[in-house]
Each structure stands twice: as C-alpha cells, then as structure tokens.
Design an enzyme around this catalytic site. Sequence first.
Site, mmCIF file in Angstrom:
data_model
loop_
_atom_site.group_PDB
_atom_site.id
_atom_site.type_symbol
_atom_site.label_atom_id
_atom_site.label_comp_id
_atom_site.label_asym_id
_atom_site.label_seq_id
_atom_site.Cartn_x
_atom_site.Cartn_y
_atom_site.Cartn_z
ATOM 1 N N ARG A 165 0.768 -1.192 -0.022
ATOM 2 C CA ARG A 165 -0.105 -0.108 0.231
ATOM 3 C C ARG A 165 0.888 1.122 0.019
ATOM 4 O O ARG A 165 0.428 2.279 0.623
ATOM 5 C CB ARG A 165 -0.960 -0.011 1.299
ATOM 6 C CG ARG A 165 -2.244 -1.118 1.183
ATOM 7 C CD ARG A 165 -2.967 -1.170 -0.007
ATOM 8 N NE ARG A 165 -3.854 -2.424 0.076
ATOM 9 C CZ ARG A 165 -3.371 -3.365 -0.469
ATOM 10 N NH1 ARG A 165 -2.562 -3.520 -1.391
ATOM 11 N NH2 ARG A 165 -4.341 -4.408 -0.281
ATOM 12 N N SER A 215 -11.030 -1.182 3.486
ATOM 13 C CA SER A 215 -10.409 -1.432 4.624
ATOM 14 C C SER A 215 -9.938 -0.608 5.320
ATOM 15 O O SER A 215 -9.210 0.137 4.913
ATOM 16 C CB SER A 215 -9.496 -2.560 4.365
ATOM 17 O OG SER A 215 -9.898 -3.744 3.851
ATOM 18 N N GLU A 285 -5.345 2.028 6.912
ATOM 19 C CA GLU A 285 -5.032 2.240 5.491
ATOM 20 C C GLU A 285 -5.742 3.180 4.838
ATOM 21 O O GLU A 285 -4.991 3.852 3.920
ATOM 22 C CB GLU A 285 -5.522 0.992 4.918
ATOM 23 C CG GLU A 285 -5.206 0.747 3.377
ATOM 24 C CD GLU A 285 -5.740 -0.683 2.753
ATOM 25 O OE1 GLU A 285 -5.386 -1.700 3.693
ATOM 26 O OE2 GLU A 285 -5.966 -0.779 1.720
HETATM 27 C C1 LIG Z 1 -16.077 -0.825 -0.829
HETATM 28 C C2 LIG Z 1 -14.364 -0.674 -1.447
HETATM 29 C C3 LIG Z 1 -13.564 -1.843 -1.480
HETATM 30 C C4 LIG Z 1 -12.167 -1.582 -1.690
HETATM 31 N N1 LIG Z 1 -11.378 -2.679 -2.036
HETATM 32 C C5 LIG Z 1 -9.994 -2.488 -1.870
HETATM 33 C C6 LIG Z 1 -9.225 -3.514 -2.327
HETATM 34 O O1 LIG Z 1 -9.547 -4.522 -2.601
HETATM 35 N N2 LIG Z 1 -7.759 -3.354 -2.450
HETATM 36 C C7 LIG Z 1 -7.295 -2.204 -2.294
HETATM 37 O O2 LIG Z 1 -6.079 -1.849 -2.280
HETATM 38 N N3 LIG Z 1 -8.381 -0.886 -1.825
HETATM 39 C C8 LIG Z 1 -9.513 -1.089 -1.806
HETATM 40 N N4 LIG Z 1 -10.218 -0.165 -1.631
HETATM 41 C C9 LIG Z 1 -9.836 1.286 -1.454
HETATM 42 C C10 LIG Z 1 -9.577 2.170 -2.807
HETATM 43 O O3 LIG Z 1 -10.505 1.650 -3.761
HETATM 44 C C11 LIG Z 1 -8.160 1.803 -3.227
HETATM 45 O O4 LIG Z 1 -7.028 2.243 -2.685
HETATM 46 C C12 LIG Z 1 -8.164 2.841 -4.588
HETATM 47 O O5 LIG Z 1 -6.834 2.482 -5.456
HETATM 48 C C13 LIG Z 1 -8.039 4.303 -4.277
HETATM 49 O O6 LIG Z 1 -8.214 4.997 -5.602
HETATM 50 P P1 LIG Z 1 -9.176 6.284 -5.488
HETATM 51 O O7 LIG Z 1 -9.047 6.970 -6.836
HETATM 52 O O8 LIG Z 1 -10.499 6.411 -4.795
HETATM 53 O O9 LIG Z 1 -7.945 7.252 -4.606
HETATM 54 P P2 LIG Z 1 -8.363 8.344 -3.650
HETATM 55 O O10 LIG Z 1 -9.207 7.612 -2.306
HETATM 56 O O11 LIG Z 1 -9.092 9.518 -4.260
HETATM 57 O O12 LIG Z 1 -7.110 8.841 -2.939
HETATM 58 C C14 LIG Z 1 -6.165 7.798 -2.153
HETATM 59 C C15 LIG Z 1 -4.824 8.272 -2.316
HETATM 60 O O13 LIG Z 1 -4.159 8.326 -3.627
HETATM 61 C C16 LIG Z 1 -3.760 9.483 -4.067
HETATM 62 N N5 LIG Z 1 -4.076 9.785 -5.480
HETATM 63 C C17 LIG Z 1 -5.419 9.519 -6.093
HETATM 64 N N6 LIG Z 1 -5.260 9.632 -7.272
HETATM 65 C C18 LIG Z 1 -4.060 10.045 -7.602
HETATM 66 C C19 LIG Z 1 -3.085 10.460 -8.676
HETATM 67 N N7 LIG Z 1 -3.624 10.603 -10.084
HETATM 68 N N8 LIG Z 1 -1.979 10.993 -8.531
HETATM 69 C C20 LIG Z 1 -1.426 10.951 -7.366
HETATM 70 N N9 LIG Z 1 -2.057 10.679 -6.281
HETATM 71 C C21 LIG Z 1 -3.294 10.142 -6.375
HETATM 72 C C22 LIG Z 1 -4.661 10.556 -2.869
HETATM 73 O O14 LIG Z 1 -3.852 11.788 -2.976
HETATM 74 C C23 LIG Z 1 -4.636 9.647 -1.688
HETATM 75 O O15 LIG Z 1 -3.481 9.947 -1.057
HETATM 76 C C24 LIG Z 1 -11.631 -0.406 -1.394
HETATM 77 C C25 LIG Z 1 -12.249 0.905 -1.158
HETATM 78 C C26 LIG Z 1 -13.948 0.594 -1.123
HETATM 79 C C27 LIG Z 1 -14.923 1.655 -0.837
#
Ligand SMILES: Cc1cc2nc3c(=O)[nH]c(=O)nc-3n(C[C@H](O)[C@H](O)[C@H](O)COP(=O)(O)OP(=O)(O)OC[C@H]3O[C@@H](n4cnc5c(N)ncnc54)[C@H](O)[C@@H]3O)c2cc1C
Length: 292
Positions: A165, A215, A285
């Site tokens: 992560r 998570s 996380e």
């Molecule tokens: C129901 C559910 C299930 C999930 N299951 C999983 C799973 O199985 N495995 C897992 O790893 N995660 C899981 N997640 C968490 C999440 O979906 C992941 O971490 C996902 O990759 C985050 O992407 P996001 O675009 O929503 O990022 P955000 O939540 O918007 O941001 C997360 C971080 O990434 C940074 N960020 C986002 N986009 C960029 C970019 N383009 N450039 C630089 N920094 C950036 C942000 O600054 C922040 O620090 C889950 C979430 C939910 C709600």
Amino acid sequence: MDSVNEILIRNYPMSMVTSLGVGGPADYFLRPCTPKEIQTGLDLAAKNHWPVTVIGYGTNLLVLDKGIRGLVIQIADNLAQAQANGTQITAEAGCSVSGISRLAASLGLCGLEFAIGIPGSIGGAVYMNAGAYDQEIGPLVTEVRWVSPQGHGVWKDGEYTYGYRTSRAQSEKVIITQITLQLAEGDPCQILATCQDLQNRRYAKQPMEYPSAGSTFKRPTGHFAGSLIEKANLKGYSIGGAKVSEKHAGFIINTGKATAKDVLDLITHIQQTVKNRFGVELEPEIRIIGEE
Ligand SMILES: Cc1cc2nc3c(=O)[nH]c(=O)nc-3n(C[C@H](O)[C@H](O)[C@H](O)COP(=O)(O)OP(=O)(O)OC[C@H]3O[C@@H](n4cnc5c(N)ncnc54)[C@H](O)[C@@H]3O)c2cc1C
C-alpha cells in the site's frame, strides 16, 4: 479552457466526492481535463500559496469535518481515456480500476482480474499500490507519467517502485496522469469466469451496500485486522452514524448521518481496544486528510 481560475469551484463539499460520504468543503476544487490543466492549477496554487491535495475517486479517504484548505485537484472521469497495444494497456489516471480490468478481460488479457471490484481510479490504485486476493497492481506497471509543481516526467522499466500500500509516487508526491500495464494473453472465458468469481466473493464478504472507504486498517504482520476487531467483540459497534460493519469487521460504514468525527472516534476506539486486548497496533489504511 482559457483560465483554470474560471472553472475553480469554491467551497466544494468533499462528502460529494468521497465514497464514505463525509467531509467538509475544499476551499477550491478543480477537475482537470488534461495534464496541462493540472500544471496550470499547480501554478495558480503556488502563486496564491495554497496547499494542494490530489484525489481520485475518493474511495480510500476520510476527509475531516472542517474540510481541506487550499486547492483540491480531482483526477477522475475528465481524464479517462484508455487504449490497448498488444498485451499492454495505457490508461489516463482517471480511468476506473474496474473499467480497465473489464477492458483487459474483453481483450482476453489476463493479470488484472484481482482488481475487478476495486472502486477507485487507476491513478489512485497505482499511487496506493492497491491489491486484493494476494495480488497487487505494482508488478504490472511498466510506465508512469506524472506532473509535479516542478514539472513533469515519466518512470519507465522498473523506475516505479512499490511496497504494501505504498509506492514511489507517495514518497515523491507526484500527480499521476497516465500509466501503462503489462498484461498477458489468456483464455477469455477463464478470465471472465475469474472476474465473476472474485466479484461474487467481494459482494458476499464486503458491505458493498453501504458507504465506506474500504478496509480501514492495513494488515498487521501475522494477523488480519478484521478478525482481531471481530475477536474484540466490536462487530456492529457504532459511534454516531459510523459503525463497524457486521458483514466484515475490517470495514467502517456510514449508516446515513455519520460525521468524520464519528468515524475518527470509532477508529481510535478500535485501535485502543485491539491494542489492549491483543497488543497489536492497527495502522489506518484509509488516508485521513483535512481539518478536524
Ligand atoms: C468498497 C471498497 C472496497 C475496496 N477494496 C479495495 C481492495 O480490495 N484493495 C485495495 O487496495 N483497496 C481497496 N479499496 C480502497 C480504494 O478503492 C483503493 O485504494 C483505490 O485504489 C483508491 O483510488 P481512488 O481513486 O479512490 O483514490 P483516493 O481515495 O481518491 O485517494 C487515495 C490516495 O491516492 C492519492 N491519489 C489518487 N489519485 C491520484 C493521482 N492520480 N496521482 C497521485 N495521487 C493520487 C490521493 O492523494 C490519496 O492519498 C476499497 C474501497 C472501497 C470503498
């Protein structure tokens, strides 16, 4: 677009762009359509001495109740073109992870089945080195294009490094604009069957029917956060509108009217209880940002 200034939104409620559905306003909010617009937003922020926060689909975030000072840049569906070239897929950072996983499946490319139900953007997934079912996105990444206040650049062939992560993008605080994944040819029927199976498992085990940020805690060495929380009898425990999911104790859900404070207090309560019962420190996380 003539001026980024013209499309900045003031006091944008972060509860609208986070899957948990909580969080106060961003002072300024920008959803750029090109890497150049990101750079223009960064220049404007530097000129005005605004701090900059980048988000994707907000699926891994707890934004606190007083919101975020300065500029929030959301890399989402305005920056979401993807194309395949042989066994590689190149995607702009705002593409959805599930969408790219489905694109790969439709082309008979394997390697990204594990990511089918991860709800965030591909840029967020590469930033977080998202993973599931003992696989993660890091090993598939062959190129990352990024911008930063200092300019733009590209990491190729092993220059993008990652851990559990975490990734080089976090330590160098860059904004990911485009990534390339190396996949492999596979049997289309098998790929679709694997995707379907993993999607079914996700819906059976995770509280997909409620707002959450995935998570809550990282996996502590030698344990699973969810089972420690369950053994501490915290399944179903709630503070205000924030509740430990009864389906999966590793998730905190918003039952309707949670504030960020409810979620934060629940996180602290879980950490203290698990530490007292089992001597294990749970590290969030989810990314906690903004002002309390
Ligand atoms: C129901 C559910 C299930 C999930 N299951 C999983 C799973 O199985 N495995 C897992 O790893 N995660 C899981 N997640 C968490 C999440 O979906 C992941 O971490 C996902 O990759 C985050 O992407 P996001 O675009 O929503 O990022 P955000 O939540 O918007 O941001 C997360 C971080 O990434 C940074 N960020 C986002 N986009 C960029 C970019 N383009 N450039 C630089 N920094 C950036 C942000 O600054 C922040 O620090 C889950 C979430 C939910 C709600």
